[in-house]
Motif scaffolding. Sequence first.
Motif, PDB file in Angstrom:
ATOM      1  N   GLY A  27       0.822  -1.209   0.000  1.00 26.29           N
ATOM      2  CA  GLY A  27       0.000   0.000   0.000  1.00 26.29           C
ATOM      3  C   GLY A  27       0.846   1.244   0.000  1.00 26.29           C
ATOM      4  O   GLY A  27       1.912   1.322  -0.590  1.00 26.29           O
ATOM      5  N   SER A  28       0.401   2.233   0.697  1.00 26.30           N
ATOM      6  CA  SER A  28       1.040   3.534   0.644  1.00 26.30           C
ATOM      7  C   SER A  28       2.258   3.641   1.540  1.00 26.30           C
ATOM      8  O   SER A  28       2.962   4.639   1.517  1.00 26.30           O
ATOM      9  N   GLY A  29       2.503   2.644   2.390  1.00 20.41           N
ATOM     10  CA  GLY A  29       3.663   2.712   3.259  1.00 20.41           C
ATOM     11  C   GLY A  29       3.385   3.445   4.541  1.00 20.41           C
ATOM     12  O   GLY A  29       2.265   3.807   4.854  1.00 20.41           O
ATOM     13  N   LYS A  30       4.458   3.671   5.313  1.00 19.98           N
ATOM     14  CA  LYS A  30       4.313   4.292   6.619  1.00 19.98           C
ATOM     15  C   LYS A  30       3.996   5.779   6.499  1.00 19.98           C
ATOM     16  O   LYS A  30       4.178   6.396   5.449  1.00 19.98           O
ATOM     17  N   SER A  31       3.550   6.343   7.596  1.00 13.95           N
ATOM     18  CA  SER A  31       3.197   7.755   7.603  1.00 13.95           C
ATOM     19  C   SER A  31       4.449   8.628   7.667  1.00 13.95           C
ATOM     20  O   SER A  31       5.433   8.295   8.321  1.00 13.95           O
ATOM     21  N   VAL A  32       4.388   9.753   6.979  1.00 12.36           N
ATOM     22  CA  VAL A  32       5.503  10.704   6.951  1.00 12.36           C
ATOM     23  C   VAL A  32       4.949  12.115   7.083  1.00 12.36           C
ATOM     24  O   VAL A  32       3.793  12.384   6.749  1.00 12.36           O
ATOM     25  N   SER A  33       5.759  13.020   7.571  1.00 13.95           N
ATOM     26  CA  SER A  33       5.393  14.436   7.613  1.00 13.95           C
ATOM     27  C   SER A  33       5.751  15.079   6.272  1.00 13.95           C
ATOM     28  O   SER A  33       6.736  14.685   5.626  1.00 13.95           O
ATOM     29  N   GLU A  82       3.265  11.820  -1.145  1.00 13.19           N
ATOM     30  CA  GLU A  82       3.914  11.918  -2.455  1.00 13.19           C
ATOM     31  C   GLU A  82       2.988  12.567  -3.475  1.00 13.19           C
ATOM     32  O   GLU A  82       3.412  13.401  -4.284  1.00 13.19           O
ATOM     33  N   ARG A  83       1.711  12.194  -3.438  1.00 11.76           N
ATOM     34  CA  ARG A  83       0.753  12.769  -4.376  1.00 11.76           C
ATOM     35  C   ARG A  83       0.564  14.263  -4.117  1.00 11.76           C
ATOM     36  O   ARG A  83       0.480  15.061  -5.060  1.00 11.76           O
ATOM     37  N   ILE A  84       0.483  14.646  -2.835  1.00 13.71           N
ATOM     38  CA  ILE A  84       0.300  16.063  -2.510  1.00 13.71           C
ATOM     39  C   ILE A  84       1.509  16.880  -2.946  1.00 13.71           C
ATOM     40  O   ILE A  84       1.377  17.992  -3.467  1.00 13.71           O
ATOM     41  N   ARG A  85       2.712  16.330  -2.772  1.00 11.78           N
ATOM     42  CA  ARG A  85       3.925  17.051  -3.175  1.00 11.78           C
ATOM     43  C   ARG A  85       3.980  17.299  -4.683  1.00 11.78           C
ATOM     44  O   ARG A  85       4.679  18.206  -5.143  1.00 11.78           O
ATOM     45  N   SER A  86       3.267  16.509  -5.457  1.00 10.29           N
ATOM     46  CA  SER A  86       3.279  16.682  -6.910  1.00 10.29           C
ATOM     47  C   SER A  86       2.074  17.476  -7.410  1.00 10.29           C
ATOM     48  O   SER A  86       1.913  17.651  -8.625  1.00 10.29           O
ATOM     49  N   ALA A  87       1.228  17.951  -6.510  1.00 13.65           N
ATOM     50  CA  ALA A  87       0.025  18.678  -6.918  1.00 13.65           C
ATOM     51  C   ALA A  87       0.376  20.008  -7.578  1.00 13.65           C
ATOM     52  O   ALA A  87       1.307  20.707  -7.159  1.00 13.65           O
TER      53      ALA A  87
END
Length: 305
Positions: A27-33, A82-87
């Motif tokens: 899945g998406s992996g662990k949580s990150v800030s 990762e998706r938000i960083r590419s928005a």
Amino acid sequence: MNRSVSILLGIILVAVGSAALLHHTLGSGKSVSYEHTVPLGGGLREIRIDGDSLNLDIRFTEAASGDGAVRIAGRAPSGIAERIRSAKVESGVLHLQFREPRRWGWHFFAFGAADGTQTVTVEMTKEALDALESFRASVDSGSLDVVGAAARESVFASDSGSIRIEELRGGAATVQTGSGSIRLERFEGGSLSLRTDSGSIRAGTVIAGLDAASDSGNIRIERLNGRGAVRTDSGSIHIVKDDGSGLDVTSDSGSVRIQLPAAFNGIYDLRSASGAIRHPDRSGTSGEVIRVRTDSGSILDEQQE
């Protein structure tokens, strides 16, 4: 029989544990800030924000000049971050997608707790905000908190989370939730629609035409300036009117209380199958109608001092 049940329970627990492991691995992996800033540039028509179990805190602030920007920060699964960083703005639309990617088939298991609140700060000049055509924000089971939004059309939606909105303005706004409450501090615009299946609705100041409905929750409108259609199946209704326009109110099994300004000069059309009815003696000639229907609740129409 007991041994068979124990074996079956063990198999289920192993399956759930395996699914959780797969979710973490595939899945998406662990949580990150994360933190990310999206420059808006010219030509922005729509802002769309979608979430699932993450809480969203969205705030609009006025920029003194420039094209503006959207700043996003929080802690979320790595796939979402990762998706938000590419928005970015594409064809006049900024779409912030906070939903968990689905990469394997057992998505009916809701693994992973929400990682707290994701903050979205929209910085735009007043002129750019007034020109915004559409603003849409939705969550599945997280809460949605929005302050200072404005658009020609606004839509807020939640399946089972609460929605709280402050200082909303625009042409038309829709707020709907399946089983969460709706709290609106102020709306000024053309029309406002509030909908919930099993939650309460509470609005502060509404300067617009209002359409509000709840299947099994109470509805309270603290100040309404505009026509209103309000209905609930099994909750009470309390409305304070600031002007002399009409109302159409229906409650199957809840009480109804309406407070009208002393200058109201309209007509009362009140009916209750099994409840008491009380209203001022005089009936006006303005043509505006306060229409109330209830099956098993009382009706109280009174004029404010």
